[in-house]
Design an enzyme around this catalytic site. Structure first.
Site, short mmCIF file in Angstrom:
data_model
loop_
_atom_site.label_atom_id
_atom_site.label_comp_id
_atom_site.label_asym_id
_atom_site.label_seq_id
_atom_site.Cartn_x
_atom_site.Cartn_y
_atom_site.Cartn_z
N LYS A 196 -20.16 -139.07 21.09
CA LYS A 196 -19.39 -137.92 21.55
C LYS A 196 -18.82 -138.26 22.92
O LYS A 196 -19.55 -138.54 23.87
CB LYS A 196 -20.28 -136.68 21.64
CG LYS A 196 -19.52 -135.43 22.08
CD LYS A 196 -20.44 -134.22 22.11
CE LYS A 196 -19.71 -132.96 22.56
NZ LYS A 196 -20.61 -131.79 22.62
N ARG A 206 -13.14 -124.49 24.97
CA ARG A 206 -13.70 -123.78 26.12
C ARG A 206 -13.38 -122.30 26.05
O ARG A 206 -14.18 -121.45 26.44
CB ARG A 206 -13.17 -124.40 27.42
CG ARG A 206 -13.41 -125.91 27.52
CD ARG A 206 -14.82 -126.26 27.93
NE ARG A 206 -15.15 -127.66 27.71
CZ ARG A 206 -14.79 -128.68 28.47
NH1 ARG A 206 -14.05 -128.47 29.55
NH2 ARG A 206 -15.16 -129.91 28.18
N ARG A 217 -18.44 -133.23 32.13
CA ARG A 217 -19.66 -133.71 31.47
C ARG A 217 -19.69 -135.24 31.37
O ARG A 217 -20.30 -135.79 30.46
CB ARG A 217 -19.76 -133.07 30.08
CG ARG A 217 -19.83 -131.54 30.12
CD ARG A 217 -20.12 -130.96 28.75
NE ARG A 217 -20.34 -129.53 28.84
CZ ARG A 217 -19.52 -128.60 28.34
NH1 ARG A 217 -18.42 -128.97 27.69
NH2 ARG A 217 -19.79 -127.32 28.47
N GLU A 233 -25.45 -146.13 20.92
CA GLU A 233 -25.86 -144.74 20.81
C GLU A 233 -26.25 -144.37 19.37
O GLU A 233 -27.27 -143.73 19.12
CB GLU A 233 -24.73 -143.82 21.28
CG GLU A 233 -24.46 -143.86 22.78
CD GLU A 233 -25.45 -143.01 23.56
OE1 GLU A 233 -26.38 -142.45 22.97
OE2 GLU A 233 -25.27 -142.90 24.78
N LYS A 248 -17.15 -137.73 17.60
CA LYS A 248 -16.37 -136.61 18.12
C LYS A 248 -15.72 -137.02 19.45
O LYS A 248 -16.41 -137.55 20.32
CB LYS A 248 -17.28 -135.40 18.35
CG LYS A 248 -16.59 -134.16 18.88
CD LYS A 248 -17.58 -133.01 19.06
CE LYS A 248 -16.88 -131.76 19.58
NZ LYS A 248 -17.82 -130.64 19.76
N SER A 274 -10.80 -129.03 18.72
CA SER A 274 -9.89 -127.92 19.01
C SER A 274 -8.53 -128.37 19.52
O SER A 274 -7.49 -127.83 19.13
CB SER A 274 -10.53 -126.98 20.03
OG SER A 274 -10.83 -127.67 21.24
N TYR A 313 -11.06 -127.02 11.67
CA TYR A 313 -10.80 -125.58 11.67
C TYR A 313 -9.89 -125.17 10.51
O TYR A 313 -9.72 -123.98 10.27
CB TYR A 313 -10.22 -125.16 13.02
CG TYR A 313 -11.17 -125.44 14.15
CD1 TYR A 313 -12.25 -124.60 14.41
CD2 TYR A 313 -11.05 -126.59 14.94
CE1 TYR A 313 -13.15 -124.87 15.42
CE2 TYR A 313 -11.95 -126.87 15.96
CZ TYR A 313 -13.00 -126.01 16.19
OH TYR A 313 -13.90 -126.29 17.19
#
Length: 329
Positions: A196, A206, A217, A233, A248, A274, A313
């Site tokens: 990610k 958000r 982040r 990872e 992602k 998004s 989505y």
């Protein structure tokens, strides 16, 4: 003077192209992310994600039933609480909005789809980070793991089939797996966000979760410049007990997705996030691109790169078209 090998023969008609197509979309490959906001009395449209809503408990049940009827493979649920604090207390409260949502959806759809819950604290903390902070404002990895353990058990008890470990804390999969196993939830799967990235494409999300984040982040999500790091990872997550792996975002990381799909034996998913959704909807609204063709092309590209499962989505819309026998393109 003339070619004897003519690949165009296999492109001549739509039925021929359909017959020899290498990568196909199927409703069961698609997962619909959904948002539930505790304070709402009516569903609220998102300005940055046309067609996507923040749901009430009632409207979420209806949306879930429609998506399941369309044939989607699952639902990934995000909760937006009315009250937030430094440790995200509502994430582990049995009466917290995400836990209520999982119970609602289990009652609504029964065993007919896969219910997944986002296991992260960012929606629940007043600082918007994915974990507990130290006194100087850094994210405390190991203190956060304790909260993730509690959240995993709460989500499993609420009815989740899978928990999506999206916080990118070191050791999160092992901590969650151990917590689930030691409390008797051995059948609850861990859907690990193995790769990610700290991406600009999360912007509209958000709004969807009313993010309280100040700063960024980058100390825990991956640097977009790094490809080999993802292999490390993912290998750690699989070794710790991940049942599925997520990459992602999707579209800017197809090389990473391809690497992960080639290297691991567990199912691999990618999240069409998004910002990827918003760009296509905005360009289509301006008449710059063909909306349906762009949706189909991006989803096919994500599948072609190696994703067995795609979170998008558009999942319910595309699944409904495919289930009706129509080629969504």
């Amino acid at each position: 003077m003339y070619p004897t090998v003519r690949p165009r023969r296999l492109r001549r008609t739509a039925p021929i192209r359909r017959l020899v197509r290498e990568t196909r979309l199927h409703p069961a490959d698609l997962v619909l992310p959904v948002f539930l906001k505790q304070s709402l009395t009516e569903p609220a449209p998102l300005t940055s994600m046309p067609g996507v809503l923040q749901h009430t408990r009632d409207s979420l049940r209806r949306a879930a039933a429609e998506a399941v009827a369309a044939g989607v493979g699952g639902l990934m649920v995000f909760g937006v609480p009315s009250v937030r604090d430094a440790v995200g207390s509502q994430a582990t409260d049995p009466a917290g909005i995400l836990n209520l949502a999982m119970a609602d959806l289990r009652a609504e759809v029964g065993p007919d789809t896969v219910l997944m819950a986002d296991l992260c604290l960012d929606e629940f903390t007043d600082h918007g980070h994915c974990g507990v902070l130290t006194a100087d404002g850094a994210v405390d990895n190991d203190a956060t793991l304790l909260r993730y353990r509690e959240m995993a058990v709460a989500l499993a008890e609420a009815g989740s089939d899978m928990v999506g470990t999206s916080g990118m804390m070191d050791g999160q999969v092992g901590a969650v797996r151990d917590a689930l196993d030691t409390t008797g939830h051995t059948d609850t799967a861990v859907f690990a966000y193995g790769a990610k990235y700290a991406s600009a494409f999360y912007g509209p999300f958000r709004e969807a979760v009313d993010s309280a984040l100040q700063g960024d982040r980058r100390t825990y999500q991956q640097d977009p410049a790094n490809r080999r790091e993802a292999a490390r990872e993912v290998a750690l997550d699989v070794a710790e007990g991940a049942d599925l792996i997520m990459v992602k975002p999707a579209m800017a990381y197809l090389d990473v997705l391809s690497d992960v799909a080639a290297a691991t034996t567990v199912p691999v998913a990618a999240y069409q996030v998004s910002g990827e959704y918003a760009m296509i909807e905005a360009a289509a609204a301006n008449g710059w691109i063909d909306r349906n063709r762009a949706i189909a092309e991006t989803l096919t590209g994500i599948r072609r790169a190696g994703a067995q499962i795609v979170l998008t989505y558009w999942a319910a819309e595309v699944a409904a078209e495919l289930s009706a026998g129509r080629d969504f393109s």
